[in-house]
Design a protein around this motif. Structure first.
Motif, short mmCIF file in Angstrom:
data_model
loop_
_atom_site.label_atom_id
_atom_site.label_comp_id
_atom_site.label_asym_id
_atom_site.label_seq_id
_atom_site.Cartn_x
_atom_site.Cartn_y
_atom_site.Cartn_z
N ARG A 186 0.83 -1.20 0.00
CA ARG A 186 0.00 0.00 0.00
C ARG A 186 0.86 1.25 0.00
NH1 ARG A 186 -4.18 0.64 2.97
NH2 ARG A 186 -3.86 2.84 3.31
N ASP A 188 0.39 5.12 1.14
CA ASP A 188 -0.38 6.23 1.71
C ASP A 188 0.34 7.49 1.25
OD1 ASP A 188 -2.06 4.49 3.08
OD2 ASP A 188 -0.57 4.27 4.67
N GLU A 189 -0.24 8.14 0.28
CA GLU A 189 0.48 9.23 -0.37
C GLU A 189 0.87 10.32 0.61
OE1 GLU A 189 -1.23 10.43 -4.13
OE2 GLU A 189 -2.05 8.41 -4.33
N GLY A 190 2.12 10.73 0.51
CA GLY A 190 2.64 11.76 1.40
C GLY A 190 3.04 11.21 2.74
N GLN A 191 2.88 9.92 2.95
CA GLN A 191 3.11 9.34 4.25
C GLN A 191 4.08 8.17 4.22
OE1 GLN A 191 0.21 8.61 7.90
NE2 GLN A 191 -0.86 8.80 6.02
N GLN A 192 3.68 7.11 3.60
CA GLN A 192 4.51 5.92 3.62
C GLN A 192 4.20 5.00 2.46
OE1 GLN A 192 3.49 3.58 7.05
NE2 GLN A 192 1.35 3.49 6.54
N ILE A 194 4.44 0.84 1.73
CA ILE A 194 4.71 -0.46 2.33
C ILE A 194 4.91 -1.47 1.21
CG2 ILE A 194 3.87 -2.21 3.93
CD1 ILE A 194 2.11 -0.12 5.19
N ILE A 212 9.19 -0.61 4.86
CA ILE A 212 8.31 0.54 4.98
C ILE A 212 9.13 1.80 4.71
CG2 ILE A 212 6.83 1.87 6.54
CD1 ILE A 212 6.73 -1.04 8.01
N LEU A 214 9.32 5.69 4.69
CA LEU A 214 8.64 6.80 5.34
C LEU A 214 8.93 8.07 4.57
CD1 LEU A 214 7.10 6.61 7.97
CD2 LEU A 214 9.15 7.34 9.16
N PHE A 215 7.91 8.84 4.25
CA PHE A 215 8.14 10.05 3.46
C PHE A 215 7.97 11.31 4.28
CE2 PHE A 215 6.29 7.11 0.12
CZ PHE A 215 7.53 6.65 -0.26
N SER A 216 8.57 11.33 5.46
CA SER A 216 8.43 12.52 6.28
C SER A 216 9.54 13.51 5.94
CB SER A 216 8.49 12.13 7.75
OG SER A 216 9.51 11.19 7.95
N ASP A 217 9.39 14.74 6.39
CA ASP A 217 10.41 15.75 6.17
C ASP A 217 11.67 15.41 6.96
OD1 ASP A 217 8.68 17.04 4.63
OD2 ASP A 217 8.22 18.68 6.03
N ALA A 220 11.33 15.64 10.79
CA ALA A 220 10.47 14.60 11.34
C ALA A 220 11.18 13.24 11.25
CB ALA A 220 9.14 14.56 10.62
N ALA A 224 12.05 10.83 14.22
CA ALA A 224 11.60 9.44 14.26
C ALA A 224 12.78 8.50 14.52
CB ALA A 224 10.91 9.08 12.95
N GLN A 229 12.30 4.74 15.72
CA GLN A 229 11.27 4.22 14.82
C GLN A 229 11.75 4.01 13.39
OE1 GLN A 229 7.97 6.88 15.21
NE2 GLN A 229 7.57 6.30 17.31
#
Lengths: 532, 330
Positions: A186, A188-192, A194, A212, A214-217, A220, A224, A229
């Protein structure tokens, strides 16, 4: 009204209480069959190779005809055998039998031909314009015909992921069925993102089953990682000198280089068709360009600007198989630089510390993208290094758009390049068209270099092209590097820095191209957990 | 009465259409003067590998090879038919992108809106009821501090304290890393929502608090408050039994009118918390020259704020008995 507000307050109390309960019960998740990476790599338009997904590393969901090993040698992937015809126009590729896409449908030569033909017209970030057409001869043979001989086309065989002809459509990027080692679970656009190991993959099964991304700035992601994490984190080198509990620093060499582009022709009022001024009278003098090259202390740039995470750059393809070792020279040599300037007639006659020649002062502006602190650091340091030899290099930050739309052909600019294909070298140094943009922005032109570059591109095989690529750099008499025309002053190659979980073995990383982050996943199939 | 309501809605609808046309034209003009080259922005680092010929193919795919006026009229015609076009950076219809992103943003904005409205109102009434007391002073200090603090800064501070140092709240995303939207429990969603929502509401609280405080003070000094006091009512009682009704109307109006600010604040809060809503999409669209998406978001947010204001008008009429009478009389 009073009653209403009161119940609102009550609700709020319950709400706050439940949050506190949650924070107590919420424990760290990280089971070890999962790996969390924060290395960027989100492709907002989806994971569609025909629009450019994977051009900088492995496409993960799809597989390619060929690939490069950790030493950048070309090895087979989907292809079993590949030959180039005598006229050097047609590749005939035999592909593996029995390969299936992750949905179970077979991958045949038809899919390969479809991929190449479709990529030509898709209008994405992949440029396969040398292609004439691709044809499936039978189930396992495909011919790829070019418009003219071009050995650098092999890079597309290495990077273009094969898509299923039957399933391809406008939504493919969000549902990328392929034959790669992983499949998308899956996004989750802008998020992650998988992904899970593809059990139908023809190669060795990766030992880590779930990834996984992760598409954080940046902030962030770092937070994490500090909170335990994240297992793999890409950081710019100025953030590499810190301790993150449970993680170790992983430094990867790269050809992600930075250098000064010199306008090579004098400014005689000529303009490009779009109206950009061409040429610079100071940098058109080879003595200036050579003096700059010899005077710069590249080791000091690495230590001072890159915090030690990098190595000096002498050419655009340092340490790649087609790098010519003969172009290295001793830098940080202001005496030699001064001798060159004196000999060419650049002398400081008015005592202001800046040399002149025929009334022209030895000064130029060094432009850099004002958003990029690394390029700014380089420009400032260089300015300091050139003052003692009597050259005034004024650093100036500008927006990228203004550099591109106004200034690039008449000023010295800090650029960054670095690719796994020598095509980039061709674009930078071959005589350009009237509107070159980033390619050969300085309007360099040397017929001997052009000849070598053309010969390299038209070579029979990739191995046979290598001597020509080397000669274009320096053939003993001429070339575009410092012993020859000193077209650029290359400064540094960056190291790409990552923090990696202490119990994760990421194997041997490939030397990475321009672009930090995703390329580390190139050998992700080999990654494994090691016991502590 | 029904005729009045009908008139009201028709008038509002006409307003909305005119507003959208104006907003669309203005935004398009602004965007077309933006120095950002959408193709460069799209290519990113790949720019070094793309030949001028390929750039033309990309321009064709997006219709950028046509002059701006022609593109605008084409786009406007599409919009009139209800099609907002295709986002260049997401390679998806703009409507799909808006839907996906707004669902995520909605909960954030909704929680923040309730928090700032509810808490702001209560704090305001309390501060106003006990004018110049220590309570009032501390509430005011808090409100002024918050009103002058940038949202993203508050966000970063909260993130550092609660997520990184204390580890109470997650550092990113709308649900736990590695699980899906469906797997995430209601409480997990809230757990991920709490920090961005608090950030977003903190600043909003200040506005509502200060406004409500002013109105409460006004009410506390009125004749009916004096009368109540003469009958032995305590300050808190006057505030909640008498002043509240009068203060509620402007507060509700302000609350609905604050939707615009909420939208703006969401852009910043989502950026800090990597919360993948409409705010982040707006930033992306702006940075990367995605004209169709940017215009889509502009139209959407204009409609959103407009509806908020209309609801405020309506509630005003319903809540205020005087207005209600006027309506029924007609």
């Amino acid at each position: 009204m009073f009653k209403k507000t009161y119940t609102g307050k009550r609700l709020l109390q319950i709400f706050v209480l439940s949050i506190f309960l949650l924070t107590i019960t919420c424990t760290a998740f990280a089971a070890k069959d999962k790996l969390v990476l924060a290395v960027g790599g989100e492709n907002a338009e989806g994971y569609d190779p025909l629009l450019g997904w994977g051009a900088y590393g492995n496409p993960l969901f799809q597989s390619t005809l060929l690939k490069r090993d950790s030493n950048l040698n070309i090895i087979p992937d989907l292809a079993e055998k590949w030959t180039l015809s005598k006229d050097r126009l047609t590749w005939t590729v035999k592909i593996r039998k029995g390969v299936v896409f992750s949905d179970g449908s077979p991958l045949t030569a038809k899919d390969v031909a479809f991929t190449y033909n479709k990529a030509l017209e898709s209008g994405g970030k992949v440029d396969i314009s040398p292609l004439e057409s691709a044809t499936a001869v039978d189930d396992s043979t495909v011919t790829i015909k070019l418009k003219e001989p071009d050995i650098t086309f092999i890079q597309h065989l290495i990077t273009l992921g094969i898509v299923p002809a039957k399933l391809y459509g406008p939504n493919y990027g969000r549902n990328p069925i392929g034959s790669g080692p992983y499949k998308l679970v899956r996004w989750d656009e802008g998020q992650q993102l998988i992904v899970e190991a593809n059990d139908k993959y023809y190669g060795e099964q990766p030992s880590i089953k779930t990834l996984i991304f992760l598409f954080s700035d940046e902030d962030a992601s770092l937070a994490a990682a500090r909170a335990g994490q994240v297992d793999v984190l890409g950081v710019p080198s100025n953030l590499a000198r810190q301790d993150i509990p449970g993680m170790k620093l992983h430094v990867v060499k790269s050809v992600d280089n930075r250098g000064l582009m010199f306008p090579m022709v004098p400014n005689v009022g000529k303009k490009t068709p779009k109206g950009l001024a061409i040429g610079n009278n100071v940098t058109a003098d080879i003595a200036i360009r050579k003096a700059v090259n010899y005077a710069i202390d590249r080791e000091a740039l690495v230590v001072g600007v890159l915090d030690g995470y990098g190595r000096p750059a002498f050419g655009v393809v340092d340490d790649l198989p087609w790098d010519n070792a003969a172009i290295r020279f001793k830098d940080n040599d202001p005496k030699k630089a001064i001798a060159i300037l004196e000999k060419a007639g650049w002398k400081d006659t008015d005592g202001d510390g800046i040399r002149e020649k025929n009334g022209l002062k030895a000064e130029f502006t060094v432009l850099y993208n004002s958003k990029d602190s690394l390029r700014q650091g380089l420009a400032l340091a260089i300015s300091d290094m050139l003052r003692p030899i009597g050259i005034q290099a004024t650093p100036k930050g500008e927006s990228w758009d203004r550099i591109k739309n106004d200034l690039t052909h008449s000023n010295v600019v800090v650029y960054g390049f670095g690719d796994h294909s020598p095509l980039e070298m061709y674009n930078l140094y071959h005589t350009s068209g009237p509107e070159p943009m980033y390619w050969n922005a300085g309007f360099y032109s040397n017929p001997v270099v052009d000849k070598y570059l053309d010969q390299a591109r038209a070579a029979k095989s990739f191995e046979e092209s290598i001597p020509y690529w080397k000669k274009a750099q320096w053939d003993g008499k001429t070339g575009f590097t410092v012993p020859g025309d000193a077209t650029w002053a290359w400064l540094v190659n960056l190291d790409h820095t990552y923090f990696v979980n202490k119990s994760l073995d990421v194997g041997k990383s490939q030397m990475e191209p321009h672009g930090h982050g995703w390329p580390i996943t190139t050998n992700i199939q080999e990654w494994k957990w090691i016991s502590e | 009465m029904t005729k009045r309501i009908l008139q009201f809605f028709v008038k509002k609808a006409v307003h909305l259409v005119l507003l959208l046309i104006a907003v669309a034209t203005l935004s398009y003009t602004l965007v077309s003067y933006s120095p950002i080259d959408p193709i460069d922005a799209y290519l990113g680092p790949s720019i070094l590998k793309i030949s001028p010929e390929q750039r033309e193919v990309i321009a064709q795919r997006w219709g950028l090879d046509q002059p701006p006026i022609k593109r605008f009229s084409k786009w406007a015609k599409q919009v009139a038919k209800g099609n907002l076009g295709k986002s260049t950076i997401f390679n998806e219809p703009v409507i799909t992108v808006l839907k996906k992103r707004f669902v995520t943003s909605f909960w954030l904005m909704f929680v923040a809106w309730l928090l700032s409205g509810g808490l702001g109102f209560i704090l305001g009434v309390l501060a106003g009821a006990f004018e110049d007391s220590t309570l009032d002073k501390s509430i005011r200090l808090y409100a002024y501090t918050m009103a002058s603090t940038p949202t993203f800064w508050v966000g970063i501070v909260l993130l550092t304290v609660f997520s990184v140092q204390l580890g109470w709240t997650p550092v990113c995303c709308a649900w736990p890393v590695g699980s899906s939207e469906m797997e995430a429990t209601f409480f997990q969603r809230i757990h991920h929502l709490i920090l961005p929502a608090i950030t977003l509401s903190l600043v909003g609280i200040a506005q509502i608090t200060l406004h409500t405080r002013e109105k409460t003070i006004e009410a506390m000094h009125s004749d009916y408050a004096l009368f109540a006091r003469a009958q032995g009512e305590k300050d808190l009682g006057i505030a909640f039994r008498h002043a509240l009704r009068n203060v509620a109307i402007p507060a509700v109006t302000l609350q609905f009118a604050s939707l615009g600010e909420l939208f703006g604040g969401a852009v910043l809060a989502e950026q800090v918390f990597s919360y993948p809503g409409l705010g982040r999409a707006t930033v992306e669209a702006g940075y990367r020259g995605d004209v169709p998406l940017l215009l889509g978001i502009v139209l959407f947010s204009a409609t959103f704020v407009f509806i908020g204001n209309t609801v405020a008008d309506l509630i005003y009429m319903i809540v205020d008995p005087r207005m209600r009478k006027k309506w029924s009389a007609a």
